[in-house]
Design a protein around this motif. Structure first.
Motif, PDB file in Angstrom:
ATOM      1  N   THR A   1      26.715  51.727  30.000  1.00 57.72           N
ATOM      2  CA  THR A   1      27.227  53.105  29.972  1.00 57.72           C
ATOM      3  C   THR A   1      28.492  53.244  29.131  1.00 57.72           C
ATOM      4  OG1 THR A   1      28.554  52.758  31.979  1.00 57.72           O
ATOM      5  CG2 THR A   1      26.283  53.585  32.260  1.00 57.72           C
ATOM      6  N   GLU A   2      29.129  52.104  28.862  1.00 59.95           N
ATOM      7  CA  GLU A   2      30.366  52.064  28.076  1.00 59.95           C
ATOM      8  C   GLU A   2      31.479  52.902  28.714  1.00 59.95           C
ATOM      9  OE1 GLU A   2      29.650  53.013  23.993  1.00 59.95           O
ATOM     10  OE2 GLU A   2      28.068  51.531  23.755  1.00 59.95           O
ATOM     11  N   THR A   3      31.488  52.946  30.041  1.00 62.61           N
ATOM     12  CA  THR A   3      32.530  53.708  30.736  1.00 62.61           C
ATOM     13  C   THR A   3      33.771  52.853  31.000  1.00 62.61           C
ATOM     14  OG1 THR A   3      31.433  53.161  32.832  1.00 62.61           O
ATOM     15  CG2 THR A   3      30.933  55.306  31.839  1.00 62.61           C
ATOM     16  N   HIS A   4      33.565  51.667  31.589  1.00 65.44           N
ATOM     17  CA  HIS A   4      34.660  50.725  31.855  1.00 65.44           C
ATOM     18  C   HIS A   4      35.760  51.364  32.711  1.00 65.44           C
ATOM     19  CE1 HIS A   4      32.584  48.574  28.743  1.00 65.44           C
ATOM     20  NE2 HIS A   4      32.891  49.488  27.850  1.00 65.44           N
ATOM     21  N   LYS A   5      35.338  52.155  33.689  1.00 65.41           N
ATOM     22  CA  LYS A   5      36.280  52.820  34.587  1.00 65.41           C
ATOM     23  C   LYS A   5      35.966  52.441  36.031  1.00 65.41           C
ATOM     24  CE  LYS A   5      38.306  55.416  31.390  1.00 65.41           C
ATOM     25  NZ  LYS A   5      39.742  55.343  31.034  1.00 65.41           N
ATOM     26  N   THR A   6      36.980  52.456  36.863  1.00 62.11           N
ATOM     27  CA  THR A   6      36.802  52.264  38.294  1.00 62.11           C
ATOM     28  C   THR A   6      37.966  52.943  39.010  1.00 62.11           C
ATOM     29  OG1 THR A   6      36.384  50.642  40.044  1.00 62.11           O
ATOM     30  CG2 THR A   6      38.079  50.080  38.426  1.00 62.11           C
ATOM     31  N   HIS A   7      37.846  53.115  40.304  1.00 63.25           N
ATOM     32  CA  HIS A   7      38.935  53.685  41.097  1.00 63.25           C
ATOM     33  C   HIS A   7      39.607  52.577  41.899  1.00 63.25           C
ATOM     34  CE1 HIS A   7      38.272  57.936  40.223  1.00 63.25           C
ATOM     35  NE2 HIS A   7      36.991  57.655  40.211  1.00 63.25           N
ATOM     36  N   TYR A   8      40.862  52.756  42.174  1.00 61.60           N
ATOM     37  CA  TYR A   8      41.651  51.706  42.817  1.00 61.60           C
ATOM     38  C   TYR A   8      41.022  51.170  44.104  1.00 61.60           C
ATOM     39  CZ  TYR A   8      45.587  49.157  44.742  1.00 61.60           C
ATOM     40  OH  TYR A   8      46.374  48.167  45.263  1.00 61.60           O
ATOM     41  N   PRO A   9      40.564  52.021  45.044  1.00 57.70           N
ATOM     42  CA  PRO A   9      39.954  51.480  46.275  1.00 57.70           C
ATOM     43  C   PRO A   9      38.722  50.619  45.991  1.00 57.70           C
ATOM     44  CG  PRO A   9      40.451  53.807  46.539  1.00 57.70           C
ATOM     45  CD  PRO A   9      40.628  53.498  45.091  1.00 57.70           C
ATOM     46  N   LEU A  10      37.895  51.043  45.020  1.00 60.26           N
ATOM     47  CA  LEU A  10      36.701  50.263  44.670  1.00 60.26           C
ATOM     48  C   LEU A  10      37.093  48.948  44.013  1.00 60.26           C
ATOM     49  CD1 LEU A  10      34.360  53.081  43.273  1.00 60.26           C
ATOM     50  CD2 LEU A  10      34.305  52.001  45.532  1.00 60.26           C
ATOM     51  N   CYS A  11      38.155  48.992  43.240  1.00 57.19           N
ATOM     52  CA  CYS A  11      38.643  47.772  42.589  1.00 57.19           C
ATOM     53  C   CYS A  11      39.131  46.764  43.631  1.00 57.19           C
ATOM     54  CB  CYS A  11      39.775  48.137  41.624  1.00 57.19           C
ATOM     55  SG  CYS A  11      40.324  46.779  40.557  1.00 57.19           S
ATOM     56  N   VAL A  12      39.884  47.263  44.624  1.00 59.53           N
ATOM     57  CA  VAL A  12      40.369  46.396  45.697  1.00 59.53           C
ATOM     58  C   VAL A  12      39.196  45.822  46.487  1.00 59.53           C
ATOM     59  CG1 VAL A  12      41.665  46.334  47.859  1.00 59.53           C
ATOM     60  CG2 VAL A  12      42.591  47.560  45.896  1.00 59.53           C
ATOM     61  N   LEU A  13      38.185  46.658  46.766  1.00 62.62           N
ATOM     62  CA  LEU A  13      37.011  46.190  47.515  1.00 62.62           C
ATOM     63  C   LEU A  13      36.278  45.099  46.749  1.00 62.62           C
ATOM     64  CD1 LEU A  13      35.030  46.412  49.872  1.00 62.62           C
ATOM     65  CD2 LEU A  13      33.852  48.235  48.603  1.00 62.62           C
ATOM     66  N   GLN A  14      36.070  45.305  45.453  1.00 68.59           N
ATOM     67  CA  GLN A  14      35.394  44.283  44.644  1.00 68.59           C
ATOM     68  C   GLN A  14      36.185  42.980  44.648  1.00 68.59           C
ATOM     69  OE1 GLN A  14      35.388  44.601  40.287  1.00 68.59           O
ATOM     70  NE2 GLN A  14      33.213  44.077  40.286  1.00 68.59           N
ATOM     71  N   ALA A  15      37.488  43.070  44.444  1.00 66.96           N
ATOM     72  CA  ALA A  15      38.326  41.869  44.428  1.00 66.96           C
ATOM     73  C   ALA A  15      38.287  41.156  45.771  1.00 66.96           C
ATOM     74  CB  ALA A  15      39.763  42.249  44.063  1.00 66.96           C
ATOM     75  N   PHE A  16      38.358  41.937  46.852  1.00 67.74           N
ATOM     76  CA  PHE A  16      38.320  41.351  48.196  1.00 67.74           C
ATOM     77  C   PHE A  16      37.020  40.595  48.430  1.00 67.74           C
ATOM     78  CE2 PHE A  16      37.290  41.536  52.716  1.00 67.74           C
ATOM     79  CZ  PHE A  16      38.461  41.042  53.285  1.00 67.74           C
ATOM     80  N   LEU A  17      35.886  41.187  48.062  1.00 63.49           N
ATOM     81  CA  LEU A  17      34.580  40.547  48.270  1.00 63.49           C
ATOM     82  C   LEU A  17      34.436  39.294  47.414  1.00 63.49           C
ATOM     83  CD1 LEU A  17      32.232  43.683  48.412  1.00 63.49           C
ATOM     84  CD2 LEU A  17      32.972  42.238  50.321  1.00 63.49           C
ATOM     85  N   LEU A  18      34.943  39.342  46.187  1.00 63.59           N
ATOM     86  CA  LEU A  18      34.835  38.176  45.307  1.00 63.59           C
ATOM     87  C   LEU A  18      35.680  37.012  45.818  1.00 63.59           C
ATOM     88  CD1 LEU A  18      34.840  39.816  41.745  1.00 63.59           C
ATOM     89  CD2 LEU A  18      32.891  38.978  43.073  1.00 63.59           C
ATOM     90  N   HIS A  19      36.857  37.315  46.348  1.00 64.73           N
ATOM     91  CA  HIS A  19      37.689  36.252  46.913  1.00 64.73           C
ATOM     92  C   HIS A  19      37.105  35.737  48.232  1.00 64.73           C
ATOM     93  CE1 HIS A  19      41.263  36.137  44.231  1.00 64.73           C
ATOM     94  NE2 HIS A  19      40.857  37.365  43.912  1.00 64.73           N
ATOM     95  N   MET A  20      36.498  36.611  49.014  1.00 62.41           N
ATOM     96  CA  MET A  20      35.801  36.180  50.226  1.00 62.41           C
ATOM     97  C   MET A  20      34.666  35.216  49.870  1.00 62.41           C
ATOM     98  SD  MET A  20      36.634  37.290  53.379  1.00 62.41           S
ATOM     99  CE  MET A  20      35.054  37.358  54.248  1.00 62.41           C
TER     100      MET A  20
END
Length: 314
Positions: A87-106
């Motif tokens: 889609t070439e958007t490369h955008k995210t919102h802060y809560p979704l970014c935190v959730l992704q980071a949290f799951l990846l570290h988990m």
């Protein structure tokens, strides 16, 4: 000049790959194939453990956490990256970014703790076979699984809870996915405490996991050397090799990821790819490794496929 602060739901920009013209759809297709293959393999392993009574044993109840953890890591990272590419958007919102980071570290901590729990199970099974059924009772197995996920959750939560005390003044994530280091770079405060806690948590995960596995496998090796029973040695090899291979895969990929960020001659895109591999390679290989090295899982899968083939031919 960058804003001094921004809202909790503010939009963030991810640093994209440099993709040549006409390359995004082939990359997207390859990525989708990898994702579907990884999801299918791990769901198959989960289904085998759930649906086949011969796998309802302590070893496989603990093993159940591994494909579940792999699904978390693979799904938290790859779909978002592929979506941004096409889609070439490369955008995210802060809560979704935190959730992704949290799951990846988990996911990262989960692998280490799960392998430690599995090595302990193999230690009891091989070094204390007569006491195995009295030690690995359902309550103990449940406690081990709860400890694995609980300790992982507490360590990762403590790391991310420190993010809330820091003001944010940047909005560009210098990666194609969100992780704790990328989130820290958004802040304009003192991150010393965050870095110390991050290093401490990483050290705890590595030391606890590697220590338990090292002690377990050394004692297993000594037991194998001492016993004269060829069958016992074969059992030890079959049940331990898979876990050791998975540990080596994870540690090697993780080491290459770290080294890619230490050498200045490694391109930014290559660093991003290396960062992604730790969330792609283990989920792809773990179920295959267990299928190849664990006879009971392999035989169960072959029996299910054979039964399904017979039904289709009727």
């Amino acid at each position: 000049m960058e804003n001094e602060s921004f809202g909790f739901s503010s939009e963030l920009t991810l640093d994209p790959f440099v993709i040549p013209p006409g390359g995004k759809y082939p990359i997207f297709f390859v990525g989708i194939v990898i994702y579907i293959f990884g999801i299918s393999c791990n769901l198959t392993l989960l289904a085998l453990i759930i649906l086949n009574r011969n796998l309802h044993k302590p070893m496989y109840f603990i093993l159940f956490s591994l494909p579940l953890n792999d699904l978390i890591g693979l799904s938290a990272m790859l779909p978002k990256v592929l979506s941004d590419i096409v889609t070439e958007t490369h955008k995210t919102h802060y809560p979704l970014c935190v959730l992704q980071a949290f799951l990846l570290h988990m996911y990262g901590g989960g692998i280490l703790f799960i392998l430690a729990a599995m090595s302990f199970d193999r230690y009891v099974a091989i070094c204390m076979p007569l006491r195995y059924s009295s030690i690995m009772i359902p309550r103990v197995v449940s406690c081990i699984i709860a400890l694995v996920w609980g300790l992982d959750f507490v360590l990762i939560s403590s790391l991310f809870s420190l993010q809330t005390r820091l003001p944010r003044c940047r909005y560009v994530i210098m990666n194609v996915f969100c992780d704790n280091p990328s989130l820290l770079k958004l802040t304009c405060g003192n991150t010393t405490v965050n870095n110390i806690i991050g290093l401490f948590n990483t050290a705890v995960m590595q030391v606890v996991s590697v220590s338990i596995q090292a002690c377990s496998y050394v004692k297993i090796l000594l037991t194998c050397v001492a016993t004269r029973k060829t069958e016992a040695k074969a059992k030890a090899v079959n049940t331990c090799v898979a876990q050791l291979v998975i540990l080596v895969i994870f540690e090697v990929v993780g080491t290459f990821t770290i080294l890619s960020h230490r050498f200045k001659n490694v391109s930014v895109d290559m660093q991003k790819i290396m960062g992604m591999l730790i969330f792609i390679v283990p989920p792809l290989l773990n179920p295959i490794v267990y299928g190849l090295y664990t006879r009971e899982i392999r035989n169960t899968l072959l029996r299910v496929l054979k039964k399904k083939n017979i039904h289709l031919n009727l």
